[in-house]
Scaffold this motif. Structure first.
Motif, PDB file in Angstrom:
ATOM      1  N   ALA A 332      17.918 -47.363 -55.843  1.00 37.29           N
ATOM      2  CA  ALA A 332      17.040 -48.528 -55.784  1.00 37.29           C
ATOM      3  C   ALA A 332      15.676 -48.229 -56.392  1.00 37.29           C
ATOM      4  CB  ALA A 332      16.887 -48.985 -54.339  1.00 37.29           C
ATOM      5  N   ALA A 333      15.131 -47.027 -56.122  1.00 36.81           N
ATOM      6  CA  ALA A 333      13.824 -46.660 -56.674  1.00 36.81           C
ATOM      7  C   ALA A 333      13.846 -46.625 -58.197  1.00 36.81           C
ATOM      8  CB  ALA A 333      13.391 -45.300 -56.123  1.00 36.81           C
ATOM      9  N   LEU A 334      15.000 -46.313 -58.787  1.00 33.88           N
ATOM     10  CA  LEU A 334      15.112 -46.272 -60.241  1.00 33.88           C
ATOM     11  C   LEU A 334      15.428 -47.638 -60.835  1.00 33.88           C
ATOM     12  CD1 LEU A 334      17.159 -42.953 -60.613  1.00 33.88           C
ATOM     13  CD2 LEU A 334      14.722 -43.285 -61.074  1.00 33.88           C
ATOM     14  N   LEU A 335      16.275 -48.411 -60.154  1.00 36.36           N
ATOM     15  CA  LEU A 335      16.761 -49.661 -60.734  1.00 36.36           C
ATOM     16  C   LEU A 335      15.782 -50.816 -60.574  1.00 36.36           C
ATOM     17  CD1 LEU A 335      20.511 -49.470 -59.642  1.00 36.36           C
ATOM     18  CD2 LEU A 335      19.619 -49.304 -61.977  1.00 36.36           C
ATOM     19  N   VAL A 336      15.124 -50.906 -59.412  1.00 35.90           N
ATOM     20  CA  VAL A 336      14.252 -52.059 -59.167  1.00 35.90           C
ATOM     21  C   VAL A 336      13.137 -52.173 -60.205  1.00 35.90           C
ATOM     22  CG1 VAL A 336      12.503 -52.965 -57.569  1.00 35.90           C
ATOM     23  CG2 VAL A 336      14.771 -52.353 -56.727  1.00 35.90           C
ATOM     24  N   VAL A 348      17.174 -59.820 -63.117  1.00 38.57           N
ATOM     25  CA  VAL A 348      16.918 -59.968 -61.685  1.00 38.57           C
ATOM     26  C   VAL A 348      18.236 -60.147 -60.930  1.00 38.57           C
ATOM     27  CG1 VAL A 348      15.855 -61.440 -59.928  1.00 38.57           C
ATOM     28  CG2 VAL A 348      14.565 -60.816 -61.970  1.00 38.57           C
ATOM     29  N   LEU A 349      19.192 -60.867 -61.527  1.00 37.39           N
ATOM     30  CA  LEU A 349      20.502 -60.989 -60.891  1.00 37.39           C
ATOM     31  C   LEU A 349      21.196 -59.629 -60.809  1.00 37.39           C
ATOM     32  CD1 LEU A 349      21.827 -64.315 -62.467  1.00 37.39           C
ATOM     33  CD2 LEU A 349      21.018 -63.950 -60.132  1.00 37.39           C
ATOM     34  N   ALA A 350      21.048 -58.820 -61.850  1.00 41.78           N
ATOM     35  CA  ALA A 350      21.598 -57.458 -61.793  1.00 41.78           C
ATOM     36  C   ALA A 350      20.924 -56.651 -60.686  1.00 41.78           C
ATOM     37  CB  ALA A 350      21.410 -56.767 -63.145  1.00 41.78           C
ATOM     38  N   ALA A 351      19.613 -56.844 -60.522  1.00 41.36           N
ATOM     39  CA  ALA A 351      18.900 -56.159 -59.439  1.00 41.36           C
ATOM     40  C   ALA A 351      19.385 -56.647 -58.080  1.00 41.36           C
ATOM     41  CB  ALA A 351      17.398 -56.386 -59.580  1.00 41.36           C
ATOM     42  N   ALA A 352      19.712 -57.947 -57.964  1.00 42.56           N
ATOM     43  CA  ALA A 352      20.214 -58.482 -56.695  1.00 42.56           C
ATOM     44  C   ALA A 352      21.519 -57.793 -56.303  1.00 42.56           C
ATOM     45  CB  ALA A 352      20.419 -59.996 -56.800  1.00 42.56           C
TER      46      ALA A 352
END
Length: 454
Positions: A332-336, A348-352
């Protein structure tokens, strides 16, 4: 196939079938009502939506669970549970219709919140009653299976209800009338749930009238003392406490990002931003409105939750429980920060999806740590505390987001805060030694009497 086989066996119990029907109808109505609440607060042209309004709506949805949850059982052991389900669903149907009337009347938002709060407060008693009644309709041998399948089916029903609400709401013109129709739809399903309870005899679900029960004030005081004892026991189980603290932070991050996505759907993407053929946002296309994108975000986040359920057992075998929490927080720390800015829909959908996966993956590991680290005599009380912490972290995150987010939801500062929190959890969990992964494990003995069957 094993799940289908287990469900077929459970459905042979008439009482279980009827109780499951009440659960499916009741929780599908919950899904409809929650989407209607979000639609009215976030997307209604009559409302000047703000992060503070969204935070208030989340408090309405979640705080009753946190504050009333541990004490619901006190009353459920005194009232006939079938009557709780009947009158609870009838009351919610009336309250939901009242809420629909308030939407049409364009009343002040606080009055709408008061009506919605009443619906969700009653919901705590209905859900607790469904769980408390389960041992009365299946035998002891199949109780664990029933406890696994019944709540899962209810969650799927709530998701389906939310999908139904989106299907009704998205094609309709924006306005209070469409929101009121969705709320009224939820009221109708609550009424069906109430009618479904009439297929069960009045005394089927207990409690046993011959049982000796303490006075109400004494029972409430005992519950409060039990929670305090659970907290003291948790303080002695360091690994369980660490896992719960990390889960609270991850839930906080999930809540903050949820408010951000809601604001993006309302102002950055609603009618002013579509998704072009290259996958980037384009101005003015209106191809995908904010309501549609919110529905997609809910779906892909749900897919992330389901993916976590599939991969977590495999991952924990290879990394350990704390190791998997570390992997989730690190991911999460890398992807967000890499996906969310510049706040276009597809990233943002990919982040969701990613945040849904890591949050649920860490939660599954945390559940296992708490279950194995806490003495059996304290598990119920510790999980009540867990539930309170889980929901209040989400509401607290909404409050912080309300202070930080601009009107359109585009906040690099909030993304940076969430990234730092994810990294802190990853660093803290990384320093849990592999040999400590099972340090506080206890071997509880589960005993149960054979319950009354249908």
């Amino acid at each position: 196939m094993a799940v289908v086989r287990d469900l077929r066996v459970l459905l042979r119990f008439p009482g279980f079938r009827r109780l499951l029907a009440v659960r499916l109808l009741s929780q599908s109505a919950d899904g409809v009502f929650q989407v209607a609440l979000a639609s009215y607060v976030v997307f209604s042209p009559e409302q000047q939506t703000s992060p503070a309004a969204i935070a208030s709506a989340m408090a309405v949805l979640l705080l009753p669970y946190s504050l009333l949850g541990p004490f619901a059982g006190v009353l459920l052991d005194r009232w006939q549970r079938r009557q709780v389900l009947l009158h609870g669903n009838l009351l919610r149907a009336v309250l939901a219709l009242t809420t629909a009337a308030l939407v049409l009347a364009s009343v002040p938002l606080w009055l709408f919140y008061l009506a919605a709060l009443s619906v969700t407060a009653v919901n705590r008693f209905v859900l607790a009653g469904l769980s408390a009644a389960l041992p009365r309709v299946v035998d002891g041998e199949r109780l664990v299976i029933a406890n696994s399948l019944s709540p899962t089916a209810g969650t799927l029903a709530a998701t389906a209800g939310g999908g139904l609400a989106f299907a009704v709401r998205i094609p309709a013109p924006a306005g209070a009338a469409a929101d009121a129709v969705v709320v009224a739809l939820g009221a109708g399903i609550y009424l069906l749930a109430a009618l479904a309870t009439l297929r069960m005899s009045r005394g089927l679900l207990g409690p046993d009238p011959s049982g000796e029960r303490p006075r109400l004030a004494e029972a409430v005081a005992d519950t409060a003392r039990g929670l305090a004892a659970g907290l003291r026991h948790l303080a002695r189980r360091r690994r369980a406490a660490q896992a719960l603290a990390s889960m609270a932070v991850l839930r906080f991050c999930y809540g903050a990002l949820t408010v951000m996505v809601l604001m993006l759907c309302r102002y950055a993407w609603d009618g002013d931003s579509g998704v072009d053929g290259n996958g980037t946002s384009g101005g003015g296309s209106g191809a995908l409105g904010g309501m549609t994108l919110l529905g997609l975000a809910v779906v892909v986040s749900g897919v992330g939750f389901f993916t976590a359920a599939v991969v977590t057992p495999w991952a924990v075998r290879r990394t350990g429980r704390f190791g998997w929490i570390t992997v989730c927080a690190t991911g999460a720390a890398l992807l967000v920060p890499s996906l969310i800015p510049p706040f276009d829909p597809l990233p943002v959908l990919a982040a969701a999806f990613s945040v849904g996966l890591v949050t649920q993956g860490a939660k599954i590991a945390t559940d296992t740590i708490v279950q194995s680290s806490v003495d059996d005599a304290y598990r119920g009380r510790v999980f009540s505390l867990y539930d309170m912490l889980f929901n209040t972290a989400f509401v607290g995150a909404a409050g912080v987001a309300a202070l930080m987010l601009p009107p359109d939801g585009r906040s690099t500062a909030l993304v940076a805060l969430v990234t730092v929190l994810y990294a802190m959890v990853a660093a803290a969990m990384f320093h849990v030694k592999p040999s400590d992964d099972h340090q506080d494990d206890v071997s509880g003995t589960v005993t149960s009497e054979r319950p009354t069957t249908a």
